[in-house]
Design a protein around this motif. Sequence first.
Motif, PDB file in Angstrom:
ATOM      1  N   LEU A 198      -6.728   2.984   3.352  1.00 33.14           N
ATOM      2  CA  LEU A 198      -5.774   4.274   3.070  1.00 33.14           C
ATOM      3  C   LEU A 198      -4.728   3.502   1.971  1.00 33.14           C
ATOM      4  N   LYS A 199      -4.444   4.131   0.918  1.00 36.97           N
ATOM      5  CA  LYS A 199      -3.658   3.872  -0.065  1.00 36.97           C
ATOM      6  C   LYS A 199      -2.515   5.062  -0.372  1.00 36.97           C
ATOM      7  N   THR A 200      -1.546   4.786  -0.524  1.00 32.27           N
ATOM      8  CA  THR A 200      -0.474   5.576  -1.214  1.00 32.27           C
ATOM      9  C   THR A 200       0.656   4.891  -2.078  1.00 32.27           C
ATOM     10  N   LYS A 201       1.418   5.701  -2.691  1.00 29.72           N
ATOM     11  CA  LYS A 201       2.602   5.251  -3.442  1.00 29.72           C
ATOM     12  C   LYS A 201       3.827   5.797  -2.609  1.00 29.72           C
ATOM     13  N   ILE A 202       4.826   4.781  -2.234  1.00 28.12           N
ATOM     14  CA  ILE A 202       6.016   5.360  -1.977  1.00 28.12           C
ATOM     15  C   ILE A 202       7.141   5.422  -2.963  1.00 28.12           C
ATOM     16  N   ILE A 203       7.614   6.547  -3.252  1.00 25.04           N
ATOM     17  CA  ILE A 203       8.529   6.270  -4.614  1.00 25.04           C
ATOM     18  C   ILE A 203      10.037   6.823  -3.808  1.00 25.04           C
ATOM     19  N   LEU A 204      11.099   6.058  -4.035  1.00 24.72           N
ATOM     20  CA  LEU A 204      12.297   6.193  -3.628  1.00 24.72           C
ATOM     21  C   LEU A 204      13.509   6.433  -4.681  1.00 24.72           C
ATOM     22  N   LEU A 241       6.695   1.929  -4.937  1.00 25.44           N
ATOM     23  CA  LEU A 241       6.039   0.718  -4.319  1.00 25.44           C
ATOM     24  C   LEU A 241       4.650   1.032  -3.751  1.00 25.44           C
ATOM     25  N   PRO A 242       3.533   0.295  -4.079  1.00 31.16           N
ATOM     26  CA  PRO A 242       2.266   0.725  -3.414  1.00 31.16           C
ATOM     27  C   PRO A 242       2.494   0.465  -1.977  1.00 31.16           C
ATOM     28  N   PHE A 243       1.524   1.184  -1.014  1.00 27.59           N
ATOM     29  CA  PHE A 243       1.530   0.837   0.389  1.00 27.59           C
ATOM     30  C   PHE A 243      -0.096   1.018   0.765  1.00 27.59           C
ATOM     31  N   LYS A 244      -0.435   0.026   1.337  1.00 28.57           N
ATOM     32  CA  LYS A 244      -1.835   0.128   1.878  1.00 28.57           C
ATOM     33  C   LYS A 244      -2.089  -0.163   3.419  1.00 28.57           C
ATOM     34  N   TYR A 245      -2.857   0.682   4.000  1.00 28.82           N
ATOM     35  CA  TYR A 245      -3.120   0.765   5.457  1.00 28.82           C
ATOM     36  C   TYR A 245      -4.634   0.426   5.653  1.00 28.82           C
ATOM     37  N   SER A 246      -5.011  -0.705   6.390  1.00 28.34           N
ATOM     38  CA  SER A 246      -6.390  -0.690   7.031  1.00 28.34           C
ATOM     39  C   SER A 246      -6.673  -0.409   8.285  1.00 28.34           C
ATOM     40  N   GLN A 295      17.036  -2.861  -4.640  1.00 31.12           N
ATOM     41  CA  GLN A 295      16.153  -3.729  -4.014  1.00 31.12           C
ATOM     42  C   GLN A 295      16.543  -3.553  -2.497  1.00 31.12           C
ATOM     43  N   TYR A 296      15.695  -3.360  -1.451  1.00 30.17           N
ATOM     44  CA  TYR A 296      15.874  -3.129   0.023  1.00 30.17           C
ATOM     45  C   TYR A 296      16.554  -4.691   0.461  1.00 30.17           C
ATOM     46  N   PRO A 297      17.567  -4.487   1.461  1.00 30.94           N
ATOM     47  CA  PRO A 297      18.451  -5.811   1.720  1.00 30.94           C
ATOM     48  C   PRO A 297      17.774  -7.107   1.901  1.00 30.94           C
ATOM     49  N   ASP A 298      16.557  -7.085   2.423  1.00 34.17           N
ATOM     50  CA  ASP A 298      15.732  -8.377   2.682  1.00 34.17           C
ATOM     51  C   ASP A 298      14.528  -8.344   1.595  1.00 34.17           C
ATOM     52  N   GLY A 299      14.466  -7.667   0.857  1.00 32.17           N
ATOM     53  CA  GLY A 299      13.261  -7.456  -0.255  1.00 32.17           C
ATOM     54  C   GLY A 299      12.474  -6.414  -0.017  1.00 32.17           C
ATOM     55  N   ASN A 300      11.633  -5.961  -1.128  1.00 35.03           N
ATOM     56  CA  ASN A 300      11.174  -4.955  -1.076  1.00 35.03           C
ATOM     57  C   ASN A 300       9.646  -5.127  -0.271  1.00 35.03           C
ATOM     58  N   LYS A 301       9.309  -6.274   0.045  1.00 32.18           N
ATOM     59  CA  LYS A 301       8.221  -6.547   0.963  1.00 32.18           C
ATOM     60  C   LYS A 301       8.643  -6.491   2.352  1.00 32.18           C
ATOM     61  N   ALA A 302       9.904  -6.543   2.591  1.00 34.87           N
ATOM     62  CA  ALA A 302      10.347  -6.477   4.059  1.00 34.87           C
ATOM     63  C   ALA A 302      10.352  -5.041   4.333  1.00 34.87           C
TER      64      ALA A 302
END
Length: 147
Positions: free
Chosen positions: A80-86, A140-145, A52-59
Amino acid sequence: MKKICLLLLIMIFGSGFAQKTKKEEKAKDKFESRQPQDMSAPPPPMVAFPAQYPDGNKAFINNVGKNLNKAALKPLNKDLKTKIILKIGTDGSVMNISTYGNDEIFNSEVKKAAEKATYNIKWDAGKNNKCEKVIDIVNLPFKYSNI
Protein backbone atom coordinates in the motif's frame (compact mmCIF):
# COMPACT_ATOMS: atom_id res chain seq x y z
CA MET A 1 21.84 29.88 -71.46
CA LYS A 2 20.92 26.41 -70.16
CA LYS A 3 22.92 27.04 -67.00
CA ILE A 4 21.11 30.33 -66.31
CA CYS A 5 17.69 28.75 -66.86
CA LEU A 6 18.64 25.84 -64.62
CA LEU A 7 19.87 28.23 -61.93
CA LEU A 8 16.65 30.28 -62.10
CA LEU A 9 14.55 27.13 -61.98
CA ILE A 10 16.43 25.86 -58.89
CA MET A 11 16.01 29.22 -57.13
CA ILE A 12 12.27 29.35 -57.90
CA PHE A 13 11.70 25.78 -56.64
CA GLY A 14 13.97 26.39 -53.64
CA SER A 15 12.04 29.45 -52.51
CA GLY A 16 8.67 27.92 -53.40
CA PHE A 17 9.17 24.73 -51.43
CA ALA A 18 11.22 26.17 -48.58
CA GLN A 19 9.98 25.19 -45.14
CA LYS A 20 8.87 27.88 -42.80
CA THR A 21 10.66 27.65 -39.48
CA LYS A 22 8.48 28.12 -36.43
CA LYS A 23 9.75 30.15 -33.56
CA GLU A 24 10.79 27.72 -30.83
CA GLU A 25 8.08 27.72 -28.19
CA LYS A 26 9.00 26.92 -24.60
CA ALA A 27 6.80 24.85 -22.29
CA LYS A 28 6.48 27.83 -19.96
CA ASP A 29 5.11 30.01 -22.77
CA LYS A 30 2.56 27.34 -23.76
CA PHE A 31 1.34 27.00 -20.16
CA GLU A 32 1.12 30.75 -19.57
CA SER A 33 -0.77 31.32 -22.81
CA ARG A 34 -3.52 28.94 -21.66
CA GLN A 35 -3.75 30.20 -18.07
CA PRO A 36 -5.08 33.67 -17.21
CA GLN A 37 -2.54 35.43 -15.02
CA ASP A 38 -3.55 37.53 -12.04
CA MET A 39 -0.65 39.92 -11.63
CA SER A 40 -2.03 41.31 -8.34
CA ALA A 41 -1.47 37.98 -6.54
CA PRO A 42 2.01 37.65 -5.04
CA PRO A 43 4.06 34.56 -5.88
CA PRO A 44 4.23 31.80 -3.25
CA PRO A 45 7.08 32.19 -0.77
CA MET A 46 10.26 30.36 -1.62
CA VAL A 47 11.23 27.91 1.10
CA ALA A 48 15.00 27.57 1.17
CA PHE A 49 14.96 25.43 4.34
CA PRO A 50 11.90 23.12 4.47
CA ALA A 51 10.15 22.23 7.70
CA GLN A 52 11.55 19.21 9.56
CA TYR A 53 10.28 16.82 12.20
CA PRO A 54 12.44 17.20 15.36
CA ASP A 55 14.39 13.96 14.74
CA GLY A 56 14.13 14.17 10.94
CA ASN A 57 11.40 13.25 8.50
CA LYS A 58 12.48 9.58 8.47
CA ALA A 59 11.75 9.45 12.20
CA PHE A 60 8.29 10.87 11.47
CA ILE A 61 7.63 8.14 8.88
CA ASN A 62 8.83 5.50 11.37
CA ASN A 63 6.50 6.91 14.07
CA VAL A 64 3.58 6.81 11.65
CA GLY A 65 4.40 3.16 10.91
CA LYS A 66 4.47 2.37 14.64
CA ASN A 67 1.11 4.11 15.22
CA LEU A 68 -0.72 2.29 12.40
CA ASN A 69 -3.65 0.08 13.32
CA LYS A 70 -2.36 -3.08 11.63
CA ALA A 71 -5.52 -5.04 12.43
CA ALA A 72 -7.55 -2.67 10.23
CA LEU A 73 -5.05 -3.14 7.38
CA LYS A 74 -5.04 -6.98 7.40
CA PRO A 75 -7.81 -7.43 4.76
CA LEU A 76 -6.20 -4.92 2.36
CA ASN A 77 -3.65 -5.47 -0.42
CA LYS A 78 -0.10 -6.47 0.42
CA ASP A 79 1.65 -3.31 -0.81
CA LEU A 80 0.00 0.00 0.00
CA LYS A 81 1.19 3.52 -0.82
CA THR A 82 0.00 7.01 0.00
CA LYS A 83 1.32 10.55 0.30
CA ILE A 84 1.20 12.38 3.60
CA ILE A 85 0.90 16.13 3.12
CA LEU A 86 1.37 18.32 6.20
CA LYS A 87 0.95 22.07 6.48
CA ILE A 88 3.42 23.39 9.07
CA GLY A 89 2.86 26.85 10.55
CA THR A 90 5.49 29.49 11.32
CA ASP A 91 5.51 28.39 14.96
CA GLY A 92 6.14 24.74 14.03
CA SER A 93 2.64 23.52 14.76
CA VAL A 94 0.87 21.16 12.36
CA MET A 95 -2.02 23.06 10.80
CA ASN A 96 -3.39 20.32 8.54
CA ILE A 97 -2.75 16.69 7.60
CA SER A 98 -3.94 15.11 4.36
CA THR A 99 -3.32 11.74 2.75
CA TYR A 100 -3.61 10.88 -0.93
CA GLY A 101 -3.52 7.32 -2.18
CA ASN A 102 -5.62 4.70 -3.98
CA ASP A 103 -7.11 3.01 -0.88
CA GLU A 104 -9.42 5.15 1.30
CA ILE A 105 -9.22 2.83 4.33
CA PHE A 106 -5.43 2.93 4.21
CA ASN A 107 -5.48 6.73 3.79
CA SER A 108 -7.69 7.22 6.86
CA GLU A 109 -5.53 4.88 8.98
CA VAL A 110 -2.34 6.68 7.92
CA LYS A 111 -3.94 10.06 8.69
CA LYS A 112 -4.89 8.87 12.20
CA ALA A 113 -1.36 7.55 12.75
CA ALA A 114 0.16 10.83 11.50
CA GLU A 115 -2.07 12.80 13.87
CA LYS A 116 -0.83 10.62 16.76
CA ALA A 117 2.80 11.08 15.65
CA THR A 118 2.44 14.88 15.57
CA TYR A 119 0.33 15.33 18.72
CA ASN A 120 1.96 17.98 20.96
CA ILE A 121 5.13 17.99 18.84
CA LYS A 122 6.54 21.18 17.34
CA TRP A 123 8.28 20.86 14.00
CA ASP A 124 11.21 23.00 12.96
CA ALA A 125 9.43 25.61 10.83
CA GLY A 126 10.41 26.20 7.22
CA LYS A 127 12.54 29.25 6.45
CA ASN A 128 12.93 31.35 3.35
CA ASN A 129 16.25 32.56 1.95
CA LYS A 130 16.21 35.49 4.45
CA CYS A 131 15.89 32.97 7.34
CA GLU A 132 12.39 34.20 8.15
CA LYS A 133 9.99 31.49 9.31
CA VAL A 134 7.25 30.74 6.76
CA ILE A 135 4.31 28.39 6.42
CA ASP A 136 5.52 25.26 4.63
CA ILE A 137 3.92 22.25 2.96
CA VAL A 138 5.72 18.95 3.62
CA ASN A 139 5.01 16.15 1.16
CA LEU A 140 6.18 12.69 2.29
CA PRO A 141 5.59 9.31 0.61
CA PHE A 142 4.52 6.45 2.86
CA LYS A 143 4.65 2.74 1.98
CA TYR A 144 3.32 -0.20 3.96
CA SER A 145 3.82 -3.86 3.21
CA ASN A 146 1.07 -6.07 4.68
CA ILE A 147 3.02 -9.35 4.95
